[in-house]
Write a protein that holds these residues in place. Structure first.
Motif, PDB file in Angstrom:
ATOM      1  N   LEU A 264      13.565   7.926  -3.031  1.00 22.41           N
ATOM      2  CA  LEU A 264      14.428   7.708  -1.680  1.00 22.41           C
ATOM      3  C   LEU A 264      14.132   8.836  -0.597  1.00 22.41           C
ATOM      4  O   LEU A 264      14.069   8.582   0.658  1.00 22.41           O
ATOM      5  CB  LEU A 264      15.840   7.824  -2.201  1.00 22.41           C
ATOM      6  N   TYR A 265      13.727  10.099  -1.178  1.00 21.73           N
ATOM      7  CA  TYR A 265      13.849  11.415  -0.321  1.00 21.73           C
ATOM      8  C   TYR A 265      12.391  12.174  -0.203  1.00 21.73           C
ATOM      9  O   TYR A 265      12.354  12.975   0.669  1.00 21.73           O
ATOM     10  CB  TYR A 265      14.981  12.149  -0.475  1.00 21.73           C
ATOM     11  N   ALA A 266      11.525  11.816  -1.095  1.00 24.42           N
ATOM     12  CA  ALA A 266      10.176  12.580  -1.092  1.00 24.42           C
ATOM     13  C   ALA A 266       9.539  12.593   0.435  1.00 24.42           C
ATOM     14  O   ALA A 266       9.504  11.495   0.898  1.00 24.42           O
ATOM     15  CB  ALA A 266       9.329  12.161  -1.871  1.00 24.42           C
ATOM     16  N   PRO A 267       9.516  13.896   1.068  1.00 19.26           N
ATOM     17  CA  PRO A 267       8.976  13.753   2.365  1.00 19.26           C
ATOM     18  C   PRO A 267       7.790  12.765   2.670  1.00 19.26           C
ATOM     19  O   PRO A 267       6.726  12.967   1.933  1.00 19.26           O
ATOM     20  CB  PRO A 267       8.637  15.338   2.564  1.00 19.26           C
ATOM     21  N   GLY A 268       7.935  11.978   3.691  1.00 14.54           N
ATOM     22  CA  GLY A 268       6.621  11.336   4.104  1.00 14.54           C
ATOM     23  C   GLY A 268       6.636   9.879   3.188  1.00 14.54           C
ATOM     24  O   GLY A 268       5.903   9.015   3.458  1.00 14.54           O
ATOM     25  N   LEU A 269       7.383   9.753   1.995  1.00 17.17           N
ATOM     26  CA  LEU A 269       6.965   8.682   1.408  1.00 17.17           C
ATOM     27  C   LEU A 269       8.575   7.938   0.877  1.00 17.17           C
ATOM     28  O   LEU A 269       8.437   6.832   0.715  1.00 17.17           O
ATOM     29  CB  LEU A 269       6.479   9.194  -0.220  1.00 17.17           C
TER      30      LEU A 269
ATOM     31  N   LEU B  54      24.053   0.972 -11.025  1.00 21.20           N
ATOM     32  CA  LEU B  54      22.971   1.119 -10.181  1.00 21.20           C
ATOM     33  C   LEU B  54      22.435  -0.154  -9.754  1.00 21.20           C
ATOM     34  O   LEU B  54      21.926  -1.122 -10.808  1.00 21.20           O
ATOM     35  CB  LEU B  54      21.833   2.029 -11.088  1.00 21.20           C
ATOM     36  N   MET B  55      21.859  -0.324  -8.470  1.00 15.59           N
ATOM     37  CA  MET B  55      21.151  -1.318  -7.870  1.00 15.59           C
ATOM     38  C   MET B  55      20.178  -1.156  -6.887  1.00 15.59           C
ATOM     39  O   MET B  55      20.543  -0.121  -6.090  1.00 15.59           O
ATOM     40  CB  MET B  55      22.336  -2.582  -7.338  1.00 15.59           C
ATOM     41  N   GLY B  56      19.329  -2.179  -6.670  1.00 18.42           N
ATOM     42  CA  GLY B  56      18.351  -2.024  -5.522  1.00 18.42           C
ATOM     43  C   GLY B  56      19.020  -2.992  -4.316  1.00 18.42           C
ATOM     44  O   GLY B  56      19.548  -4.214  -4.747  1.00 18.42           O
ATOM     45  N   HIS B  57      18.548  -2.736  -3.113  1.00 18.20           N
ATOM     46  CA  HIS B  57      18.746  -3.605  -2.003  1.00 18.20           C
ATOM     47  C   HIS B  57      17.296  -3.776  -1.333  1.00 18.20           C
ATOM     48  O   HIS B  57      16.679  -2.848  -0.898  1.00 18.20           O
ATOM     49  CB  HIS B  57      19.701  -3.000  -0.789  1.00 18.20           C
ATOM     50  N   TYR B  58      16.899  -5.018  -1.307  1.00 18.62           N
ATOM     51  CA  TYR B  58      15.510  -5.199  -0.443  1.00 18.62           C
ATOM     52  C   TYR B  58      15.717  -6.440   0.224  1.00 18.62           C
ATOM     53  O   TYR B  58      15.778  -7.423  -0.313  1.00 18.62           O
ATOM     54  CB  TYR B  58      14.369  -5.506  -1.926  1.00 18.62           C
ATOM     55  N   ARG B  59      15.330  -6.520   1.440  1.00 25.00           N
ATOM     56  CA  ARG B  59      15.365  -7.597   2.334  1.00 25.00           C
ATOM     57  C   ARG B  59      16.683  -8.248   2.279  1.00 25.00           C
ATOM     58  O   ARG B  59      16.587  -9.823   1.964  1.00 25.00           O
ATOM     59  CB  ARG B  59      14.114  -8.235   2.239  1.00 25.00           C
ATOM     60  N   HIS B  60      17.676  -7.785   2.193  1.00 29.69           N
ATOM     61  CA  HIS B  60      19.089  -8.385   2.013  1.00 29.69           C
ATOM     62  C   HIS B  60      19.290  -9.258   0.676  1.00 29.69           C
ATOM     63  O   HIS B  60      20.072  -9.986   0.620  1.00 29.69           O
ATOM     64  CB  HIS B  60      19.273  -9.332   3.199  1.00 29.69           C
ATOM     65  N   ARG B  61      18.523  -8.840  -0.403  1.00 29.14           N
ATOM     66  CA  ARG B  61      18.948  -9.145  -1.654  1.00 29.14           C
ATOM     67  C   ARG B  61      19.307  -8.004  -2.535  1.00 29.14           C
ATOM     68  O   ARG B  61      18.705  -6.895  -2.442  1.00 29.14           O
ATOM     69  CB  ARG B  61      17.686  -9.842  -2.132  1.00 29.14           C
ATOM     70  N   ALA B  62      20.205  -8.178  -3.545  1.00 27.27           N
ATOM     71  CA  ALA B  62      20.360  -7.208  -4.407  1.00 27.27           C
ATOM     72  C   ALA B  62      19.540  -7.369  -5.638  1.00 27.27           C
ATOM     73  O   ALA B  62      19.496  -8.641  -5.988  1.00 27.27           O
ATOM     74  CB  ALA B  62      21.838  -7.149  -4.807  1.00 27.27           C
ATOM     75  N   HIS B  63      19.007  -6.111  -6.360  1.00 26.40           N
ATOM     76  CA  HIS B  63      18.073  -6.609  -7.598  1.00 26.40           C
ATOM     77  C   HIS B  63      18.571  -5.284  -8.386  1.00 26.40           C
ATOM     78  O   HIS B  63      18.974  -4.435  -7.987  1.00 26.40           O
ATOM     79  CB  HIS B  63      16.765  -6.657  -7.313  1.00 26.40           C
ATOM     80  N   ALA B  64      18.324  -5.565  -9.704  1.00 14.79           N
ATOM     81  CA  ALA B  64      18.618  -4.698 -10.765  1.00 14.79           C
ATOM     82  C   ALA B  64      17.466  -3.687 -11.326  1.00 14.79           C
ATOM     83  O   ALA B  64      17.835  -3.155 -12.526  1.00 14.79           O
ATOM     84  CB  ALA B  64      19.441  -5.263 -11.955  1.00 14.79           C
ATOM     85  N   ASP B  65      16.624  -3.816 -10.713  1.00 18.03           N
ATOM     86  CA  ASP B  65      15.242  -3.073 -11.320  1.00 18.03           C
ATOM     87  C   ASP B  65      14.889  -1.941 -10.417  1.00 18.03           C
ATOM     88  O   ASP B  65      14.309  -1.939  -9.294  1.00 18.03           O
ATOM     89  CB  ASP B  65      14.125  -3.994 -11.347  1.00 18.03           C
ATOM     90  N   PRO B  66      15.252  -0.447 -10.818  1.00 18.47           N
ATOM     91  CA  PRO B  66      14.820   0.691 -10.016  1.00 18.47           C
ATOM     92  C   PRO B  66      13.384   0.740  -9.789  1.00 18.47           C
ATOM     93  O   PRO B  66      12.973   1.704  -8.885  1.00 18.47           O
ATOM     94  CB  PRO B  66      15.675   1.820 -10.689  1.00 18.47           C
ATOM     95  N   LEU B  67      12.623   0.229 -10.671  1.00 15.62           N
ATOM     96  CA  LEU B  67      11.089   0.381 -10.517  1.00 15.62           C
ATOM     97  C   LEU B  67      10.526  -0.398  -9.941  1.00 15.62           C
ATOM     98  O   LEU B  67       9.290  -0.758  -9.731  1.00 15.62           O
ATOM     99  CB  LEU B  67      10.769   0.422 -12.162  1.00 15.62           C
ATOM    100  N   LEU B  68      11.311  -1.432  -9.113  1.00 11.89           N
ATOM    101  CA  LEU B  68      10.614  -2.519  -8.488  1.00 11.89           C
ATOM    102  C   LEU B  68      10.054  -2.104  -6.919  1.00 11.89           C
ATOM    103  O   LEU B  68      10.811  -1.347  -6.329  1.00 11.89           O
ATOM    104  CB  LEU B  68      11.714  -3.699  -8.176  1.00 11.89           C
ATOM    105  N   TRP B  69       8.855  -2.105  -6.856  1.00 13.78           N
ATOM    106  CA  TRP B  69       8.072  -1.641  -5.604  1.00 13.78           C
ATOM    107  C   TRP B  69       8.708  -0.374  -5.279  1.00 13.78           C
ATOM    108  O   TRP B  69       9.399  -0.173  -4.212  1.00 13.78           O
ATOM    109  CB  TRP B  69       8.301  -2.649  -4.516  1.00 13.78           C
ATOM    110  N   PRO B  70       8.415   1.021  -5.779  1.00 15.13           N
ATOM    111  CA  PRO B  70       9.109   2.172  -5.823  1.00 15.13           C
ATOM    112  C   PRO B  70       8.790   2.627  -3.981  1.00 15.13           C
ATOM    113  O   PRO B  70       7.743   2.285  -3.597  1.00 15.13           O
ATOM    114  CB  PRO B  70       8.190   2.948  -6.627  1.00 15.13           C
TER     115      PRO B  70
ATOM    116  N   ALA C  36       0.949  -1.187  -0.033  1.00 13.25           N
ATOM    117  CA  ALA C  36       0.062  -0.013  -0.036  1.00 13.25           C
ATOM    118  C   ALA C  36       0.975   1.430   0.046  1.00 13.25           C
ATOM    119  O   ALA C  36       0.606   2.191  -0.875  1.00 13.25           O
ATOM    120  CB  ALA C  36      -0.844   0.046   1.294  1.00 13.25           C
ATOM    121  N   HIS C  37       2.015   1.139   0.778  1.00 17.43           N
ATOM    122  CA  HIS C  37       2.984   2.355   0.685  1.00 17.43           C
ATOM    123  C   HIS C  37       3.421   2.628  -0.686  1.00 17.43           C
ATOM    124  O   HIS C  37       3.483   3.633  -1.222  1.00 17.43           O
ATOM    125  CB  HIS C  37       3.972   2.261   1.818  1.00 17.43           C
ATOM    126  N   SER C  38       4.040   1.403  -1.289  1.00 16.02           N
ATOM    127  CA  SER C  38       4.381   1.478  -2.627  1.00 16.02           C
ATOM    128  C   SER C  38       3.287   2.179  -3.721  1.00 16.02           C
ATOM    129  O   SER C  38       3.907   2.987  -4.242  1.00 16.02           O
ATOM    130  CB  SER C  38       5.000   0.148  -3.052  1.00 16.02           C
TER     131      SER C  38
END
Ligand SMILES: C[S@@+](CC[C@H](N)C(=O)[O-])C[C@H]1O[C@@H](n2cnc3c(N)ncnc32)[C@H](O)[C@@H]1O
Length: 411
Positions: free
Chosen positions: A70-75, A295-311, A40-42
């Motif tokens: 990464l930095y939008a206030p509240g989001l 450029l990479m993402g970190h989610y729950r201790h896994r790295a991924h390569a999709d910056p659009l995954l669950w913004p 819901a947050h995403s």
């Protein structure tokens, strides 16, 4: 080496999988599903982004997208209350692995404070762990600053830092204060531990000799990556100067990270900036084989390569071009006072002596600490990929951390 490509995740030891960045990149489909509240947050982040995209005519540069998620206030990821750090978060940074990291770094910071006087200023202080360990280390070095200032953009991380300091360094916490902006002038030591990798870069691409900037557009209810033609200008000039001469290539340039260091340098009275992060000197950063960037993402201790995954749910980060950061310091009148791998730096700062003092070699405490020191210094983990750069207002000899392995010539 981790890049923008997807790797099939190989079996990794649990501890190694938690490093930031971890050694393998997971396909998005293999990542754990967010729970309903996180989804819901995403969705709220995507809705707010859709408004921004509409206002911008349907496309924004990836840099603006990263700044938002990464930095939008509240989001944004760093300001909206997700756990982020630690075993129940998305990644673990060096200070979280062992107090010996901060204790070793204190040896370098103490040398600069003895030379220049002044305060310690830490940007982006995470959980407050490094502040605790640095203050304790500086106390042991008889080099406590009068003031330890933290500039933290995230309100919830500020609270977390206050709690960590009150719990683990109560006698020293009175020296700590939080800043809302960079001071007009600073003297002492500025610490940037894994901060520059969190400053959003622009992603540029060159295909068949034509230049593009990567950005984000709407596709149906979701988002898609879309390259737009990039005309001549300051941004393209960075790519033209830094990318390999030939071939199709995509990578990041990070004028905001450079501007941050230049701004810090311009405000320096007498002092040193210590930037610690994963990255390379320019020749390695823009190596022809690293043709899809970092450029990479970190989610729950896994790295991924999709910056659009669950913004809004992933930490998104790029490696640091240390040559660009050194050049930014020099533009601001600083000199490069040291550049080393994290392993060389920590060993020069005496991390093994501190490990030996933890307890008898067969004790649990010692074995835990030894495993953390291994992670911090092993070339296969953080030892080589992470670097330490010192930028100083004077041209004095490098500090103690650069005695064994000063690599300034590689910048
Ligand atoms: C990966 S975290 C590292 C936290 C901590 N230093 C550590 O090593 O555990 C990156 C941090 O940098 C902060 N950050 C990014 N840009 C910043 C800036 N311009 N000024 C201050 N902090 C910044 C983020 O808010 C975030 O807290």
């Amino acid at each position: 080496m981790v890049g923008g490509r997807s790797y099939t995740s190989t079996a990794t030891p649990d501890a190694a999988a938690r490093l930031r960045p971890p050694p393998d990149v997971c396909p998005a489909a293999s990542l754990p599903e967010p729970d309903a509240a996180a989804r819901a947050h995403s969705a709220a982040v995507v809705q707010a982004l859709a408004r921004q995209l509409a206002e911008a005519g349907g496309w924004i540069p990836l840099e603006a997208y990263l700044r938002f998620v990464l930095y939008a206030p509240g989001l944004g990821y760093y300001v909206a209350g997700a756990r982020k750090f630690g075993a129940d978060g998305d990644f673990v940074t060096a200070p979280e692995l062992s107090p010996l990291y901060g204790a070793a770094l204190a040896v370098e910071v103490a040398a600069h404070l003895r030379r220049h006087g002044g305060d310690v200023i830490e940007l982006g202080a995470g959980t407050g762990r490094l502040a605790v360990d640095l203050l304790r280390g500086l106390e042991a070095e008889c080099a406590l600053p009068r003031r330890y200032a933290i500039l933290e953009v995230s309100p919830d991380l500020r609270e977390r830092q206050r709690a960590t300091l009150a719990r683990d360094a109560a006698g020293l916490a009175a020296r700590v204060e939080w800043l809302d902006a960079l001071p007009v002038r600073w003297d002492g030591v500025v610490v940037l531990n894994e901060v520059l990798d969190a400053v959003p870069p622009h992603v540029l691409a060159r295909r068949d000799g034509a230049w593009f900037e990567r950005g984000v557009a709407r596709r149906g209810d979701g988002l898609t990556l879309e390259d737009r033609s990039l005309g001549p200008g300051a941004l393209r000039a960075l790519g033209e100067a830094r990318f390999p001469e030939r071939g199709d290539y995509a990578s990041e340039v990070n004028p905001a990270a450079e501007a941050l260091v230049e701004d810090l340098g311009g405000r320096a009275g007498n002092g040193t900036i210590l930037a610690i992060d994963y990255g390379f000197p320019r020749g390695e950063y823009y190596h022809p084989q690293r043709a899809t960037g970092t450029l990479m993402g970190h989610y729950r201790h896994r790295a991924h390569a999709d910056p659009l995954l669950w913004p809004g749910l992933s930490d998104l980060t790029a490696h640091v071009d240390f040559t660009a950061i050194a050049e930014a310091g020099v533009r601001a009148g600083l000199s490069v006072a040291g550049f080393a791998t994290q392993a060389g730096f920590l060993l020069s700062c005496g991390i093994l002596d501190r490990l030996a003092a933890v307890g008898p070699p067969r004790s649990i405490d010692y074995m835990r600490a030894a495993a953390a020191v291994q992670q911090l210094t092993s070339p296969a983990e953080m030892g080589e990929l992470f670097k330490v750069l010192a930028l100083a207002t004077d041209t004095a000899e490098p500090g103690p951390g650069f005695r064994l392995a000063d690599m300034r010539r590689r910048l």
